[in-house]
Design an enzyme around this catalytic site. Structure first.
Site, short mmCIF file in Angstrom:
data_model
loop_
_atom_site.label_atom_id
_atom_site.label_comp_id
_atom_site.label_asym_id
_atom_site.label_seq_id
_atom_site.Cartn_x
_atom_site.Cartn_y
_atom_site.Cartn_z
N HIS A 364 0.83 -1.20 0.00
CA HIS A 364 0.00 0.00 0.00
C HIS A 364 0.86 1.25 0.00
O HIS A 364 0.55 2.24 -0.65
CB HIS A 364 -0.91 0.01 1.22
CG HIS A 364 -1.85 -1.15 1.24
ND1 HIS A 364 -2.61 -1.47 2.32
CD2 HIS A 364 -2.12 -2.06 0.29
CE1 HIS A 364 -3.32 -2.54 2.03
NE2 HIS A 364 -3.04 -2.92 0.81
N CYS A 677 -3.65 1.06 -20.00
CA CYS A 677 -3.45 1.89 -18.80
C CYS A 677 -2.51 1.28 -17.77
O CYS A 677 -2.45 1.75 -16.64
CB CYS A 677 -4.79 2.23 -18.15
SG CYS A 677 -5.64 0.80 -17.47
#
Ligand code: PEP
Ligand code: MG
Length: 747
Positions: A364, A677
């Protein structure tokens, strides 16, 4: 009752304390210590070897060996018995040194007459500092009590070395934390930064390793351990029924905090003359050296827990909190073992760079660092032991290298590199408003990827035409509980406000795999990347998906809305998700709420299976976006988070490019708009090749838009396509060499 051993050890430490208290130069201190230990232990030889660099030990003081060998005798890490002690971080105790594997005697020292050898590492919290050796002519090994006494002395020496007690001439006696260090880690987020260290958790400094009053120290230790136990119990109560991982860590804390062996060992150290803090640190050092040698990741984690617990105990004993009152330095570079996403966001954009001792590309923290475009180096071993608050530091996120307290020549070369990057950025700024039109060819639409409100200003500064991927999970990751629908609607609305009419592609929640929400029950899955993640979670637990869809519809209010579903592996997943979306739309209409002006519904192509879905599927999607990060990992069966394999296969590998060509063809057939992407879209050469293969929209990090546009505007895609096709036809594995040759010819 105090045993003889205890009183002997205490007497030795007491004398050592006196010797260290007397003002003296570092060399004089080391000489006195070797004399003192030899006399106290009753052994003819005592020597201290210290590291002069990370690979070489130097004899710095001796009682008993030839004085002329001091500062002359050196050995490499692993060489001879001394080198072996340093390498393994474990004592060697033998009555017959020449018979030991790796034995090598140093003739200049005159040690050949000594048969018994005891060497113990001088180390502190995983940092190797040197080796303490005693030798004698006896043909028997030293007693356990001697080993223990020497270990305790070595521990005290390490503490004193850390405090700068042995500073003198030459590299081996350089002041600690003053010399330049280069650490090699891995790239977490590219970019370069120069700044000053800001330690996330400043180290606890033990200023007095000795105790004069064992009873008082024992009672301090017991009180602190009691406080620790209470605080762990309170923490456990706080997560009752909550996150399983967190509970597991706290259960481990509780187990250690109540461990009789742990307390007993620390009490024994105090009885032998160490202060309570030094006893805790001695245990912690032992745990750290075990940690380095444990291959099992689960056990290593548990040892980490013990390390954390020792830190807590040290803070209780010394009263030193995590907040030492140290001011945020100018141009702060955060240094931490690891950090959670919420804590990282709290530092925010003030940070120039981040260096983590652990971490992974998919953690994270890395996700947030990437979103904030802060250069990040992960796996920088030893950084938390080496760095001090305020130290000058250079972070090279591209190479995964950190220079701590760099020499001026290194710093100036680094600055040149940064200046070149800034110049390039200025050049890119000049083409910000012009389209990415290739030579005699099509114009490529360049969008940016985003995930935080803070990213939106980049829409203007980068020249992106829109947001091609808005990763909505970041908002979920940085919270401690599920956000409410109204909060999300307000946030998405602000995103659309900031986009000011430019297209924003909202990707619905992509959690699971590497992205585990702190407040969601973690799944114990053997292969999380292939597990219950993204749209699979959304479809199995439609409550969250529907809530998010409602929030998006409400945020749009009369404006165009674009939604994309992640990780679609087969058509019916897309159709079902779409049905939920249309159902929510209908519900909003019935409530009389304003609906989006237009609605586009797309799918991410991240699994090879979707490339072979029916024509009807491609017709039913308003657009397709290739999520290259995931698609590549599944195509090559190479985990994107595994350092060993993640860079093993080239994106320009012929198989992968041919697969992308297939996807382009499928979309052309049904006139389905297509974009790419994944991270590779932001790498200029890769982006150029994607364009040559037929991609007309690329979405990337804002900082990549300039370099990608610059290259596209100089390139002729038809010519490049010929180069690619030739390389493919000639049996190359990757088209990269041919493409690079062609680019060099272009100048
Ligand atoms: C991808 O997989 O390429 C992608 C863009 O999604 P993420 O990196 O968030 O998994
Ligand atoms: Mg993905």
């Amino acid at each position: 009752m105090v045993s003889d051993v205890q009183s002997g050890s205490r007497r030795l430490l007491g004398r050592l304390k006196l010797a260290l208290e007397e003002p003296a130069e570092g060399q004089e201190r080391l000489d006195r210590i070797t004399r003192l230990i030899a006399a106290e232990i009753g052994t003819p030889v005592c020597s201290i070897y210290l590291f002069r660099d990370s690979d070489t030990l130097e004899l710095c003081a001796t009682e008993g060996l030839k004085p002329e060998s001091v500062h002359q005798t050196r050995m490499r890490l692993g060489e001879g018995l001394v080198g072996r002690v340093a390498l393994s971080a474990k004592p060697i105790n033998t009555g017959n040194a020449p018979a030991e594997p790796g034995f090598r005697y140093m003739p200049e020292t005159g040690e050949e007459i000594y048969s018994a050898f005891l060497g113990v590492p001088i180390q502190r919290l995983g940092e190797r500092m040197g080796v303490l050796v005693v030798q004698s002519k006896d043909r028997t090994a030293y007693s356990e009590d001697d080993v223990y006494a020497i270990e305790v002395v070595a521990m005290v020496l390490a503490e004193m070395a850390e405090l700068g007690a042995f500073v003198g001439e030459g590299a081996a006696m350089a002041a600690p934390h003053k010399h330049p260090v280069m650490l090699r880690g891995n790239c977490g987020q590219d970019g370069a930064a120069e700044g000053n260290v800001l330690l996330h958790e400043p180290r606890v400094v033990v200023t007095n390793p000795f105790s004069d009053d064992a009873e008082a120290e024992l009672s301090r230790l017991r009180t602190a351990v009691d406080q620790l136990r209470v605080s762990v119990d309170e923490m456990l109560m706080g997560v009752e029924g909550g996150d399983k991982d967190q509970r597991e860590v706290l259960e481990a804390y509780r187990m250690f905090a109540n461990s009789k062996g742990w307390l007993r060992r620390m009490e024994a150290d105090i009885n032998r003359g160490l202060s309570a803090e030094a006893a805790v640190e001695k245990e912690q050092t032992a745990a750290r050296s075990r940690m380095e040698q444990v291959p099992d990741p689960y056990l290593r984690e548990r040892l980490h827990d013990l390390d954390d617990l020792s830190n807590r105990l040290l803070r209780l004993l010394t009263g030193q909190g995590t907040d030492t009152g140290a001011e945020m330095p100018q141009d702060p570079v955060l240094v931490a073992r690891n950090i959670g996403p919420g804590e990282l966001l709290a530092y925010g954009r003030a940070l120039r760079g981040i260096v983590l001792e652990e971490g992974s590309v998919g953690s994270h923290a890395a996700v947030i660092a990437r979103a904030l475009a802060i250069p990040l180096v992960i796996n920088a071993e030893r950084i938390t032991t080496e760095a001090l608050n305020g130290d000058h530091i250079l972070v090279d996120g591209d190479q995964g290298i950190v220079h701590l307290r760099p020499e001026e020549t290194v710093a100036s070369a680094f600055r040149d590199k940064m200046a070149m990057a800034t110049k390039a950025q200025e050049r890119y700024a000049s083409i910000r408003r012009v389209p990415a039109t290739t030579v005699y060819g099509p114009t490529i639409r360049l969008d940016m990827n985003a995930g935080l409100m803070a990213d939106l200003p980049s829409l203007r500064s980068s020249g992106a035409e829109g947001v091609g991927l808005f990763r909505t999970e970041l908002q979920f990751l940085v919270r401690t509980k599920f956000p409410r629908r109204s909060e999300l609607a307000a946030l998405y609305s602000r995103v659309l406000d900031a986009a000011n009419g430019k297209r924003v592609v909202f990707r619905t929640l992509d959690i699971g795999s590497d992205k585990v929400l702190p407040y969601m029950k973690p799944q114990d899955e053997p292969n999380p990347a292939l597990g219950w993640r993204a749209i699979r979670v959304g479809l199995d637990k439609p409550g969250v998906l529907r809530m998010q869809l409602q929030a998006l519809i409400r945020a749009a209010r009369g404006r165009p809305l674009t939604i994309m579903f992640p990780f679609v592996a087969q058509a019916d997943e897309f159709h079902t998700a779409k049905k939920y979306l249309l159902g929510e739309l209908e519900r909003e209409r019935r409530f009389g709420h304003p609906l989006p002006r237009t609605l586009e519904i797309g799918a991410m192509l991240e699994t090879p299976s979707l490339a072979f879905a029916s024509k009807q599927f491609f017709e039913s999607a308003d657009f397709i976006s290739v999520g290259g990060n995931d698609l590549k990992q599944f195509f090559f069966a190479a985990d994107r988070e595994n350092e060993r394999v993640r860079r093993r296969y080239d994106t320009l590998n012929v198989s992968f490019l041919t697969f992308l060509e297939w996807i382009v063809m499928r979309c052309k057939e049904t006139r389905t708009p297509l974009s790419f992407c994944g991270e590779d879209a932001g790498r200029p050469v890769e982006a150029l090749c994607f364009a040559a293969m037929g991609f007309r929209t690329l979405s990337m990090r804002p900082a990549s838009i300039g370099p990608v546009k610059h290259l596209l505007r100089r390139s002729n895609l038809a010519e490049l396509r010929e180069v690619i096709d030739e390389a493919r036809a000639s049996g190359q594995q990757s088209v990269r060499p041919a493409v690079m040759d062609w680019l060099h010819q272009q100048g």
